[in-house]
Design a protein around this motif. Sequence first.
Motif, PDB file in Angstrom:
ATOM      1  N   GLY A  83       0.793  -1.223   0.000  1.00 53.77           N
ATOM      2  CA  GLY A  83       0.000   0.000   0.000  1.00 53.77           C
ATOM      3  C   GLY A  83       0.823   1.269   0.000  1.00 53.77           C
ATOM      4  O   GLY A  83       0.277   2.354  -0.185  1.00 53.77           O
ATOM      5  N   ARG A  84       2.131   1.189   0.188  1.00 52.76           N
ATOM      6  CA  ARG A  84       2.975   2.382   0.257  1.00 52.76           C
ATOM      7  C   ARG A  84       3.825   2.494  -1.003  1.00 52.76           C
ATOM      8  O   ARG A  84       4.480   1.543  -1.414  1.00 52.76           O
ATOM      9  CB  ARG A  84       3.879   2.339   1.480  1.00 52.76           C
ATOM     10  CG  ARG A  84       4.689   3.606   1.622  1.00 52.76           C
ATOM     11  CD  ARG A  84       5.100   3.871   3.058  1.00 52.76           C
ATOM     12  NE  ARG A  84       5.842   5.120   3.076  1.00 52.76           N
ATOM     13  CZ  ARG A  84       7.163   5.187   3.200  1.00 52.76           C
ATOM     14  NH1 ARG A  84       7.870   4.094   3.361  1.00 52.76           N
ATOM     15  NH2 ARG A  84       7.759   6.356   3.185  1.00 52.76           N
ATOM     16  N   CYS A  87       5.481   0.509  -5.627  1.00 48.16           N
ATOM     17  CA  CYS A  87       5.652  -0.938  -5.440  1.00 48.16           C
ATOM     18  C   CYS A  87       4.622  -1.501  -4.475  1.00 48.16           C
ATOM     19  O   CYS A  87       4.004  -2.535  -4.735  1.00 48.16           O
ATOM     20  CB  CYS A  87       7.063  -1.254  -4.954  1.00 48.16           C
ATOM     21  SG  CYS A  87       8.330  -0.975  -6.192  1.00 48.16           S
ATOM     22  N   GLY A  88       4.434  -0.831  -3.351  1.00 49.81           N
ATOM     23  CA  GLY A  88       3.456  -1.283  -2.366  1.00 49.81           C
ATOM     24  C   GLY A  88       2.033  -1.241  -2.895  1.00 49.81           C
ATOM     25  O   GLY A  88       1.206  -2.091  -2.559  1.00 49.81           O
ATOM     26  N   THR A  89       1.738  -0.261  -3.752  1.00 50.23           N
ATOM     27  CA  THR A  89       0.416  -0.174  -4.372  1.00 50.23           C
ATOM     28  C   THR A  89       0.201  -1.334  -5.337  1.00 50.23           C
ATOM     29  O   THR A  89      -0.871  -1.942  -5.366  1.00 50.23           O
ATOM     30  CB  THR A  89       0.237   1.174  -5.091  1.00 50.23           C
ATOM     31  OG1 THR A  89       0.349   2.222  -4.120  1.00 50.23           O
ATOM     32  CG2 THR A  89      -1.110   1.270  -5.785  1.00 50.23           C
ATOM     33  N   ALA A  90       1.221  -1.664  -6.134  1.00 49.38           N
ATOM     34  CA  ALA A  90       1.108  -2.812  -7.046  1.00 49.38           C
ATOM     35  C   ALA A  90       0.881  -4.100  -6.257  1.00 49.38           C
ATOM     36  O   ALA A  90       0.064  -4.936  -6.651  1.00 49.38           O
ATOM     37  CB  ALA A  90       2.355  -2.927  -7.915  1.00 49.38           C
ATOM     38  N   ALA A  91       1.584  -4.254  -5.141  1.00 52.60           N
ATOM     39  CA  ALA A  91       1.406  -5.446  -4.300  1.00 52.60           C
ATOM     40  C   ALA A  91       0.013  -5.475  -3.689  1.00 52.60           C
ATOM     41  O   ALA A  91      -0.639  -6.520  -3.658  1.00 52.60           O
ATOM     42  CB  ALA A  91       2.473  -5.487  -3.209  1.00 52.60           C
ATOM     43  N   GLU A 106       1.763  11.751  -4.623  1.00 52.82           N
ATOM     44  CA  GLU A 106       2.030  11.966  -3.197  1.00 52.82           C
ATOM     45  C   GLU A 106       2.678  10.757  -2.529  1.00 52.82           C
ATOM     46  O   GLU A 106       3.495  10.896  -1.631  1.00 52.82           O
ATOM     47  CB  GLU A 106       0.698  12.287  -2.512  1.00 52.82           C
ATOM     48  CG  GLU A 106       0.809  12.662  -1.067  1.00 52.82           C
ATOM     49  CD  GLU A 106      -0.540  13.050  -0.497  1.00 52.82           C
ATOM     50  OE1 GLU A 106      -0.888  12.515   0.564  1.00 52.82           O
ATOM     51  OE2 GLU A 106      -1.234  13.871  -1.119  1.00 52.82           O
ATOM     52  N   ASN A 107       2.346   9.562  -2.977  1.00 53.08           N
ATOM     53  CA  ASN A 107       2.726   8.329  -2.302  1.00 53.08           C
ATOM     54  C   ASN A 107       4.068   7.745  -2.773  1.00 53.08           C
ATOM     55  O   ASN A 107       4.433   6.662  -2.377  1.00 53.08           O
ATOM     56  CB  ASN A 107       1.605   7.303  -2.531  1.00 53.08           C
ATOM     57  CG  ASN A 107       1.643   6.160  -1.554  1.00 53.08           C
ATOM     58  OD1 ASN A 107       2.266   6.240  -0.500  1.00 53.08           O
ATOM     59  ND2 ASN A 107       0.979   5.079  -1.893  1.00 53.08           N
ATOM     60  N   HIS A 108       4.804   8.450  -3.615  1.00 51.89           N
ATOM     61  CA  HIS A 108       6.048   7.916  -4.165  1.00 51.89           C
ATOM     62  C   HIS A 108       7.126   7.813  -3.084  1.00 51.89           C
ATOM     63  O   HIS A 108       7.286   8.707  -2.258  1.00 51.89           O
ATOM     64  CB  HIS A 108       6.560   8.784  -5.307  1.00 51.89           C
ATOM     65  CG  HIS A 108       7.807   8.261  -5.929  1.00 51.89           C
ATOM     66  ND1 HIS A 108       9.026   8.867  -5.784  1.00 51.89           N
ATOM     67  CD2 HIS A 108       8.028   7.155  -6.681  1.00 51.89           C
ATOM     68  CE1 HIS A 108       9.946   8.169  -6.424  1.00 51.89           C
ATOM     69  NE2 HIS A 108       9.378   7.129  -6.978  1.00 51.89           N
ATOM     70  N   ILE A 109       7.863   6.697  -3.095  1.00 47.30           N
ATOM     71  CA  ILE A 109       9.004   6.522  -2.202  1.00 47.30           C
ATOM     72  C   ILE A 109      10.248   6.779  -3.041  1.00 47.30           C
ATOM     73  O   ILE A 109      10.506   6.060  -4.001  1.00 47.30           O
ATOM     74  CB  ILE A 109       9.056   5.096  -1.615  1.00 47.30           C
ATOM     75  CG1 ILE A 109       7.786   4.784  -0.823  1.00 47.30           C
ATOM     76  CG2 ILE A 109      10.294   4.919  -0.752  1.00 47.30           C
ATOM     77  CD1 ILE A 109       7.662   3.328  -0.416  1.00 47.30           C
TER      78      ILE A 109
END
Length: 165
Positions: A83-84, A87-91, A106-109
């Motif tokens: 969710g983060r 990568c986390g969104t794809a998961a 906004e959510n980019h790491i």
Amino acid sequence: MADGDSVTEKTAAYAAVRGEIMAVLAGEPNVTARMATVSCLLAQAFPDRYYWTGFYVVDPERPRELVVGPYQGTMGCLRIPFGRGVCGTAAETGRTQIVEDVLAIENHIACDHRSRSEIVVPVRDASGRLIAVFDVDSARTGSFDAEDARQLEALLGDVFGGKGV
């Protein structure tokens, strides 16, 4: 591939590297070796667009967290929660993510400040279980499109036995 290459040229480049990957991996059952080979050969095939290419693997001890796996490029993030970030969104969603401009979300790491665009593809095993995500970063905005997604989803499905995204 240089800027302005056609979809046909991109498709041909993916077909060529796909053939090479499948030939090298014929008979190789080890998942880590498969991931390392995919990362390496794709990075070499697209040096103008891919500056970071690799896998974040679902941690079996923390099943809602990704841990860096085989990759080519600069230092990657060590762990990413579901969710983060991209990568986390794809998961979390189980869907390929294409981000034209990472600075606009906004959510980019930011593991590396040079990242400007990104594509992340969920990777599944033969049973359909999410085992990793495949992440590619580019130093240019707008580097990835639906053709990249289609090609990478098909390749990763073939390499890891998944049914695609």
